[in-house]
Scaffold this motif. Structure first.
Motif, mmCIF file in Angstrom:
data_model
loop_
_atom_site.group_PDB
_atom_site.id
_atom_site.type_symbol
_atom_site.label_atom_id
_atom_site.label_comp_id
_atom_site.label_asym_id
_atom_site.label_seq_id
_atom_site.Cartn_x
_atom_site.Cartn_y
_atom_site.Cartn_z
ATOM 1 N N MET A 116 0.047 3.734 -7.254
ATOM 2 C CA MET A 116 -1.167 4.340 -6.714
ATOM 3 C C MET A 116 -2.371 3.422 -6.913
ATOM 4 O O MET A 116 -3.216 3.272 -6.015
ATOM 5 C CB MET A 116 -1.420 5.700 -7.364
ATOM 6 C CG MET A 116 -2.476 6.535 -6.649
ATOM 7 S SD MET A 116 -2.657 8.190 -7.350
ATOM 8 C CE MET A 116 -1.079 8.911 -6.932
ATOM 9 N N LEU A 117 -2.430 2.771 -8.065
ATOM 10 C CA LEU A 117 -3.548 1.860 -8.328
ATOM 11 C C LEU A 117 -3.473 0.629 -7.430
ATOM 12 O O LEU A 117 -4.497 0.170 -6.893
ATOM 13 C CB LEU A 117 -3.546 1.453 -9.800
ATOM 14 C CG LEU A 117 -4.711 0.577 -10.282
ATOM 15 C CD1 LEU A 117 -6.058 1.200 -9.921
ATOM 16 C CD2 LEU A 117 -4.610 0.327 -11.779
ATOM 17 N N THR A 118 -2.268 0.099 -7.225
ATOM 18 C CA THR A 118 -2.125 -1.062 -6.332
ATOM 19 C C THR A 118 -2.461 -0.685 -4.891
ATOM 20 O O THR A 118 -2.980 -1.509 -4.135
ATOM 21 C CB THR A 118 -0.700 -1.633 -6.397
ATOM 22 O OG1 THR A 118 0.240 -0.607 -6.099
ATOM 23 C CG2 THR A 118 -0.408 -2.212 -7.758
ATOM 24 N N THR A 133 -8.709 -4.605 -0.400
ATOM 25 C CA THR A 133 -8.324 -6.002 -0.109
ATOM 26 C C THR A 133 -8.358 -6.885 -1.351
ATOM 27 O O THR A 133 -8.504 -8.102 -1.266
ATOM 28 C CB THR A 133 -9.219 -6.612 0.998
ATOM 29 O OG1 THR A 133 -10.565 -6.739 0.506
ATOM 30 C CG2 THR A 133 -9.191 -5.781 2.262
ATOM 31 N N ASN A 134 -8.187 -6.277 -2.502
ATOM 32 C CA ASN A 134 -8.111 -7.035 -3.752
ATOM 33 C C ASN A 134 -6.636 -7.291 -4.056
ATOM 34 O O ASN A 134 -6.069 -6.776 -5.024
ATOM 35 C CB ASN A 134 -8.784 -6.249 -4.881
ATOM 36 C CG ASN A 134 -8.990 -7.089 -6.122
ATOM 37 O OD1 ASN A 134 -8.516 -8.230 -6.205
ATOM 38 N ND2 ASN A 134 -9.690 -6.538 -7.101
ATOM 39 N N TYR A 135 -6.007 -8.135 -3.194
ATOM 40 C CA TYR A 135 -4.580 -8.364 -3.294
ATOM 41 C C TYR A 135 -4.200 -9.077 -4.589
ATOM 42 O O TYR A 135 -3.141 -8.815 -5.168
ATOM 43 C CB TYR A 135 -4.091 -9.178 -2.095
ATOM 44 C CG TYR A 135 -4.403 -8.536 -0.763
ATOM 45 C CD1 TYR A 135 -4.096 -7.208 -0.514
ATOM 46 C CD2 TYR A 135 -5.007 -9.265 0.259
ATOM 47 C CE1 TYR A 135 -4.386 -6.617 0.711
ATOM 48 C CE2 TYR A 135 -5.302 -8.690 1.486
ATOM 49 C CZ TYR A 135 -4.998 -7.363 1.705
ATOM 50 O OH TYR A 135 -5.290 -6.787 2.900
ATOM 51 N N THR A 136 -5.022 -9.960 -5.043
ATOM 52 C CA THR A 136 -4.713 -10.734 -6.250
ATOM 53 C C THR A 136 -4.560 -9.807 -7.456
ATOM 54 O O THR A 136 -3.598 -9.919 -8.234
ATOM 55 C CB THR A 136 -5.817 -11.770 -6.516
ATOM 56 O OG1 THR A 136 -5.938 -12.622 -5.367
ATOM 57 C CG2 THR A 136 -5.471 -12.605 -7.736
ATOM 58 N N ALA A 137 -5.516 -8.883 -7.633
ATOM 59 C CA ALA A 137 -5.439 -7.952 -8.763
ATOM 60 C C ALA A 137 -4.216 -7.049 -8.645
ATOM 61 O O ALA A 137 -3.543 -6.748 -9.649
ATOM 62 C CB ALA A 137 -6.708 -7.108 -8.822
ATOM 63 N N ALA A 138 -3.897 -6.618 -7.421
ATOM 64 C CA ALA A 138 -2.727 -5.761 -7.219
ATOM 65 C C ALA A 138 -1.441 -6.511 -7.559
ATOM 66 O O ALA A 138 -0.537 -5.967 -8.209
ATOM 67 C CB ALA A 138 -2.693 -5.269 -5.775
ATOM 68 N N ILE A 139 -1.364 -7.785 -7.141
ATOM 69 C CA ILE A 139 -0.166 -8.590 -7.424
ATOM 70 C C ILE A 139 -0.022 -8.825 -8.922
ATOM 71 O O ILE A 139 1.081 -8.736 -9.484
ATOM 72 C CB ILE A 139 -0.234 -9.920 -6.644
ATOM 73 C CG1 ILE A 139 -0.002 -9.650 -5.152
ATOM 74 C CG2 ILE A 139 0.788 -10.918 -7.175
ATOM 75 C CD1 ILE A 139 -0.264 -10.840 -4.259
ATOM 76 N N GLU A 140 -1.110 -9.124 -9.596
ATOM 77 C CA GLU A 140 -1.065 -9.335 -11.050
ATOM 78 C C GLU A 140 -0.575 -8.081 -11.777
ATOM 79 O O GLU A 140 0.206 -8.166 -12.723
ATOM 80 C CB GLU A 140 -2.451 -9.733 -11.565
ATOM 81 C CG GLU A 140 -2.869 -11.137 -11.165
ATOM 82 C CD GLU A 140 -4.287 -11.455 -11.621
ATOM 83 O OE1 GLU A 140 -4.944 -10.558 -12.211
ATOM 84 O OE2 GLU A 140 -4.751 -12.592 -11.396
ATOM 85 N N LEU A 170 2.656 -6.990 -0.408
ATOM 86 C CA LEU A 170 1.327 -7.558 -0.689
ATOM 87 C C LEU A 170 1.281 -9.035 -0.324
ATOM 88 O O LEU A 170 0.259 -9.530 0.184
ATOM 89 C CB LEU A 170 0.967 -7.349 -2.156
ATOM 90 C CG LEU A 170 0.639 -5.899 -2.546
ATOM 91 C CD1 LEU A 170 0.580 -5.750 -4.056
ATOM 92 C CD2 LEU A 170 -0.705 -5.495 -1.934
ATOM 93 N N TYR A 171 2.358 -9.783 -0.588
ATOM 94 C CA TYR A 171 2.389 -11.195 -0.206
ATOM 95 C C TYR A 171 2.350 -11.361 1.314
ATOM 96 O O TYR A 171 1.770 -12.331 1.837
ATOM 97 C CB TYR A 171 3.633 -11.880 -0.789
ATOM 98 C CG TYR A 171 3.458 -12.339 -2.221
ATOM 99 C CD1 TYR A 171 2.459 -13.259 -2.546
ATOM 100 C CD2 TYR A 171 4.270 -11.865 -3.239
ATOM 101 C CE1 TYR A 171 2.285 -13.688 -3.855
ATOM 102 C CE2 TYR A 171 4.106 -12.283 -4.551
ATOM 103 C CZ TYR A 171 3.105 -13.193 -4.849
ATOM 104 O OH TYR A 171 2.913 -13.615 -6.146
ATOM 105 N N LEU A 172 2.954 -10.397 2.033
ATOM 106 C CA LEU A 172 2.846 -10.437 3.482
ATOM 107 C C LEU A 172 1.403 -10.246 3.929
ATOM 108 O O LEU A 172 0.953 -10.856 4.906
ATOM 109 C CB LEU A 172 3.733 -9.358 4.112
ATOM 110 C CG LEU A 172 5.234 -9.650 4.186
ATOM 111 C CD1 LEU A 172 5.980 -8.444 4.751
ATOM 112 C CD2 LEU A 172 5.505 -10.880 5.044
ATOM 113 N N LYS A 173 0.671 -9.382 3.212
ATOM 114 C CA LYS A 173 -0.748 -9.201 3.526
ATOM 115 C C LYS A 173 -1.530 -10.498 3.321
ATOM 116 O O LYS A 173 -2.520 -10.763 3.992
ATOM 117 C CB LYS A 173 -1.344 -8.096 2.641
ATOM 118 C CG LYS A 173 -0.879 -6.683 2.992
ATOM 119 C CD LYS A 173 -1.522 -6.217 4.287
ATOM 120 C CE LYS A 173 -1.117 -4.775 4.632
ATOM 121 N NZ LYS A 173 -1.986 -3.788 4.072
#
Length: 595
Positions: A466-468, A475-482, A504-507
């Motif tokens: 849910m947080l990711t 659009t904070n993909y980096t924080a979601a991936i981490e 997320l990497y596809l995004k």
């Protein structure tokens, strides 16, 4: 000779010579009916009893008035054993009416037991329960004067008061049970669930327990239930596990069911399955807790194990009055995409006992929500929360129903109110964040709930996902991936984590890393459709059919995808055959079919 014997029942033959030889016994009918009942020939008891009562209307010497009451009671007991509850009720009511009439005559009154009316009212209550008339059953028990109520009457009253939400009356009745039967574990558990402490209970059983050999289990059992009903689940599980593994209560059925329930209430669905399965293996004829096991199989999508449970429940001890088979059938039908049939079974589970059934209500609410009937789902889940406010599932269902109706503010209010009863556990905090995550204006508050949940349990995946999702919307993909990469090393089977990372990497237009994570997900879970679909999309983007994506774990091409799709289709066909076997097997009795 035969004709002479047959004519002995004719009053006109009483003066014949043979009548002097065959003198009728005045107790013949009552003795015969007693013997038939003793031999458990219940249908014969009813048959002969009706004949004896008919004869008594013309021949007063056949049965005395007191004997008529006794015969009616035996006929009622026999009909009850034959599950003819309407007929049993009629016999008991006739007996009670006749007893009231005879109790006014001193001579007849002396021939009747004093507690006859109390016993008859209790039996009438049982009939009314089976006939799904709970209000009439309660009124029947309440008609017994308080000073004349036995332990079984008070226990039945207490349980019915709990069903109706009359906690104070239930406490009084449970206490009356303990005054007569201090070792009634049902009464002790009932009082503990209503908030009484061990010190309050010791008044009833302290002197008795001093004489009990190996009494250590008793006080641990009480403390374990106090921890359970005060929502201290870790402490409750610790004590129950000690009793089950290191004490003399190893493989105790009720203890295993309670351990399964405690794990469920804590949110450990996978851990709850093992003790419930063990309980079913120890006492296969006991259905207690099997409705909860069906819910857990449904939650974990264990279709095959649910189908095996259905076979056991329906073949072993199927009756209209038991809700467990209906609940298992409802969940199985929902898992096999038969929503209308699932709703029918769930409704049968709700109605079959005549009393409100929590697991049946949860089952019906889940199916209504799955069918898109959000308004009715709200009604069912609300009733379930009123019946049992400390279960998470009804609150979660109610919140999800309001979210589905896009009533986010109402959903948030319900979730906040539920958190005060359930405590701030990771899944409750995630439930509070769920309606807030639907509106960009409330994302900051949702994130605070989720971060708090992860501070309690850093690997709680629903909060992570849910947080990711919120971070992705921002659009904070980096924080979601981490955040997701931090989960991989902590998870035993993080297939869905890899899928989310790939998405997320596809995004971020990083197709190589996305393909890596999709393939890792498929290695961990070959049936993961999201991973297969993701790889298929990446493959379609390639410059030509059959293009290879070199990854850290090897290569993947369109031929691999085709083979895997063929395997999945084979699996689907096998599931279809299994489903057909289920609905054409022992469950035909449930559906009213015949081969």
């Amino acid at each position: 000779m035969c004709s002479t014997l047959l004519n002995q029942s004719n009053p006109g033959m009483l003066n014949s010579p043979m009548a002097e030889y065959f003198k009728p016994s005045k107790t013949y009918y009552i003795d015969s009916i007693n013997q038939l009942f003793k031999e458990q020939l219940y249908s014969s008891v009813v048959y002969l009893g009706e004949i004896a009562l008919n004869l008594t209307e013309k021949l007063k010497d056949i049965l005395t008035e007191a004997q008529q009451v006794h015969v009616l009671i035996l006929m009622g007991d026999s009909a009850f054993h034959l599950h003819e509850f309407t007929r049993a009720e009629a016999f008991y009511r006739r007996a009670l009416q006749m007893f009231k009439y005879l109790s006014k005559c001193q001579q007849a009154k002396d021939q009747l037991p004093e507690d006859c009316s109390i016993d008859l009212k209790y039996k009438l209550h049982l009939c009314l329960v089976h006939l799904k008339k709970p209000t009439e059953a309660l009124n029947m028990l309440q008609s017994i004067p308080a000073k004349q109520r036995t332990a079984r009457t008070n226990l039945a009253l207490a349980k019915m008061y709990v069903q109706n939400g009359s906690e104070r009356a239930a406490i009084t009745s449970f206490k009356e049970v303990l005054r007569e039967a201090p070792m009634s574990l049902d009464a002790i558990e009932g009082l503990v669930s209503l908030g009484l402490r061990e010190a309050d209970l010791q008044v009833f059983f302290h002197n008795k327990v001093n004489k009990m050999p190996f009494s250590d289990w008793f006080f641990r059992w009480i403390k374990a239930h106090q921890a359970l009903f005060s929502r201290d689940f870790p402490q409750a599980l610790e004590m129950m596990t000690y009793l089950q593994e290191k004490n003399s209560l190893h493989n105790n059925f009720n203890l295993l069911v309670t351990i399964g329930m405690t794990n469920t209430m804590q949110g450990n669905y996978q851990e709850a399955i093992s003790p419930l399965k063990a309980a079913g293996a120890i006492e296969s004829a006991n259905m207690k807790g099997m409705d909860l096991l069906a819910f857990l199989y449904w939650s974990e999508k264990r279709t095959h194990e649910l189908e095996k449970l259905i076979q056991r429940l329906t073949e072993l001890d199927y009756r209209e009055s038991r809700s467990e088979p209906w609940i298992a059938l409802a969940y199985y039908a929902q898992l096999t995409n038969r929503g209308i049939r699932a709703l029918y079974f769930a409704q049968k589970a709700v109605l079959c006992s005549g009393f409100r059934n929590l697991e049946a209500l949860i089952c019906k609410g889940n199916i209504l929500l799955d069918l898109g009937n959000k308004q009715e789902a709200c009604i069912v889940f609300r009733e379930a929360t009123q019946m049992c406010s400390y279960r998470y599932e009804p609150h979660k269902g109610l919140v999800d129903a309001y979210i589905a109706m896009q009533r986010f503010r109402d959903a948030s209010t319900i979730a906040t109110h539920a958190s005060k009863k359930l405590g701030e556990t990771p899944r409750v905090l995630t439930m509070c964040a769920s309606p807030l995550s639907k509106d960009p204006l409330t994302w900051p508050k949702a994130k605070s709930y989720l971060e708090k949940a992860l501070s309690i349990e850093s690997t709680y995946l629903p909060a992570v996902f849910m947080l990711t999702e919120i971070l992705e919307h921002e659009t904070n993909y980096t924080a979601a991936i981490e955040l997701l990469e931090g989960q991989i090393e902590h998870r035993v089977n993080p297939a869905q984590v890899h899928v989310r990372l790939a998405q997320l990497y596809l995004k971020k237009n990083d197709e190589d890393k996305a393909a890596d994570h999709f393939q890792l997900a498929l290695k961990l879970d070959p049936s993961n459709r999201d991973a297969r679909d993701g790889l298929n999309r990446i493959d379609l983007v390639g410059s030509r059919p059959g293009v290879h994506h070199e990854t850290a774990t090897g290569s993947f091409d369109a031929m691999d995808l085709a083979l895997e799709d063929e395997e999945i289709n084979d699996m689907d066909q096998a599931d279809s055959e299994l489903e057909s076997a289920v609905w054409n097997g022992p469950h035909d009795a449930v559906l009213g079919r015949s081969n």
